[in-house]
Design a protein around this motif. Structure first.
Motif, PDB file in Angstrom:
ATOM      1  N   TYR A  88       0.832  -1.209   0.000  1.00  0.00           N
ATOM      2  CA  TYR A  88       0.000   0.000   0.000  1.00  0.00           C
ATOM      3  C   TYR A  88       0.864   1.256   0.000  1.00  0.00           C
ATOM      4  CZ  TYR A  88      -3.371   3.492   1.553  1.00  0.00           C
ATOM      5  OH  TYR A  88      -4.158   4.619   1.643  1.00  0.00           O
ATOM      6  N   CYS A  91       2.516   1.909  -3.340  1.00  0.00           N
ATOM      7  CA  CYS A  91       1.556   2.464  -4.315  1.00  0.00           C
ATOM      8  C   CYS A  91       1.343   3.958  -4.062  1.00  0.00           C
ATOM      9  CB  CYS A  91       0.229   1.721  -4.231  1.00  0.00           C
ATOM     10  SG  CYS A  91       0.241   0.054  -4.930  1.00  0.00           S
ATOM     11  N   GLU A  92       1.194   4.335  -2.777  1.00  0.00           N
ATOM     12  CA  GLU A  92       0.978   5.735  -2.434  1.00  0.00           C
ATOM     13  C   GLU A  92       2.172   6.596  -2.860  1.00  0.00           C
ATOM     14  OE1 GLU A  92      -1.912   7.268  -0.404  1.00  0.00           O
ATOM     15  OE2 GLU A  92      -2.518   5.654  -1.770  1.00  0.00           O
ATOM     16  N   GLY A 106      -7.605   1.280  -2.699  1.00  0.00           N
ATOM     17  CA  GLY A 106      -7.855   0.458  -1.516  1.00  0.00           C
ATOM     18  C   GLY A 106      -8.905  -0.609  -1.744  1.00  0.00           C
ATOM     19  N   ILE A 109      -7.331  -3.564  -3.543  1.00  0.00           N
ATOM     20  CA  ILE A 109      -6.488  -4.331  -2.613  1.00  0.00           C
ATOM     21  C   ILE A 109      -7.359  -5.122  -1.651  1.00  0.00           C
ATOM     22  CG2 ILE A 109      -4.754  -4.154  -0.785  1.00  0.00           C
ATOM     23  CD1 ILE A 109      -3.758  -1.581  -2.187  1.00  0.00           C
ATOM     24  N   ILE A 122      -8.013  -2.712   4.425  1.00  0.00           N
ATOM     25  CA  ILE A 122      -7.460  -1.361   4.442  1.00  0.00           C
ATOM     26  C   ILE A 122      -8.608  -0.373   4.598  1.00  0.00           C
ATOM     27  CG2 ILE A 122      -6.319   0.394   3.034  1.00  0.00           C
ATOM     28  CD1 ILE A 122      -4.746  -1.907   1.727  1.00  0.00           C
TER      29      ILE A 122
END
Length: 283
Positions: A88, A91-92, A106, A109, A122
């Motif tokens: 995560y 990716c951010e 999100g 995921i 998430i």
């Protein structure tokens, strides 16, 4: 970065479920098709290497970057929260560097986490556990058991938790099943039911305790306990005590092992309480 229980950074609540590594790797490959494949793979490799506590080294080309990335992901998979957070957060960070790049959100995921039964979701900025990852507590002080018994209990519980954290489900169940059998021998004391419990092994001891018991709830609990013990001992059942039947035996997945460990821990807690009651240490 996602927020979650800080202790999970040091003591893994369990590995990521099988299949998630491949699912996330597929997403990374789709992302890398939008730019430099090596650069994208290096970016995610750095994140997973950090999650696994591995030193990061750049690969010589895109092909080596792919294999090195997969190796880092396999290592990071031992700790599910850190594994999810690594993907995560990567990716951010990538979105901030390249706003034009399409990245899984999100919801995408979470769909993988749900489909694989991972037990986490998430909910930015948080990573939320959707099932219990904390083991059922066994009393720290067992008033009717001696110091030697307490040491045995502590040692076995710690070994079981370590095995779960390392993804060794069968070993984790073996430890607490052995402990259940060990605690049951405490009922052979002269202080319990006038020393009438004479059985030397688990089934005999629990069977005698059941026949001399109060009936009702206690009878049902002891029946469940014997059923679980019998199933886990069978080569065609859990296969954790007498080996696994090579033809008809069943694989034991980590989420199943965690459930069995918690069930057995609850029975150990019950037996400790019953021993204290029968020995007059509690009402």
């Amino acid at each position: 970065m996602l927020r979650f229980n800080n202790q999970w950074r040091f003591d893994s609540p369990g590995p990521i479920e099988p299949g998630v590594v491949g699912d996330f790797l597929d997403l990374i490959n789709r992302i890398s098709g939008q730019g430099s494949r090596k650069a994208v793979r290096e970016h995610f490799k750095s994140a997973f290497s950090a999650a696994a506590g591995l030193p990061y080294q750049s690969s010589s080309d895109a092909s080596w970057a792919a294999s090195d990335l997969e190796r880092a992901m396999d290592e990071a998979a031992a700790n599910a929260p850190l594994f999810i957070n690594a993907f995560y957060a990567a990716c951010e960070q990538l979105q901030q560097r390249a706003p034009e790049m399409a990245l899984p959100d999100g919801a995408r995921i979470n769909r993988i986490l749900t489909d694989r039964g991972v037990g986490y979701q998430i909910d930015p900025p948080n990573l939320v556990a959707t099932r219990t990852h904390i083991p059922i507590a066994v009393p720290e002080q067992a008033p009717s058991l001696d110091a030697q018994a307490r040491t045995l209990i502590d040692t076995a519980l710690q070994a079981s938790e370590r095995a779960l954290a390392e993804g060794k489900g069968r070993q984790a169940v073996q430890e607490v099943l052995w402990l259940l059998e060990t605690v049951s021998t405490a009922f052979r004391s002269e202080d319990i039911l006038d020393g009438s419990i004479q059985g030397r092994y688990f089934n005999k001891i629990i069977g005698e305790l059941k026949s001399r018991g109060r009936g009702g709830h206690q009878d049902q609990i002891l029946r469940w306990m014997m059923t679980l013990h019998g199933y886990l001992s069978s080569p065609t059942g859990g296969g954790v005590r007498h080996g696994v039947d090579l033809r008809d035996g069943l694989a034991l997945h980590i989420n199943e092992a965690r459930l069995y460990c918690n069930l057995i821990r609850s029975y150990i807690t019950f037996l400790i309480g019953e021993h204290a009651r029968l020995s007059g240490r509690t009402s």
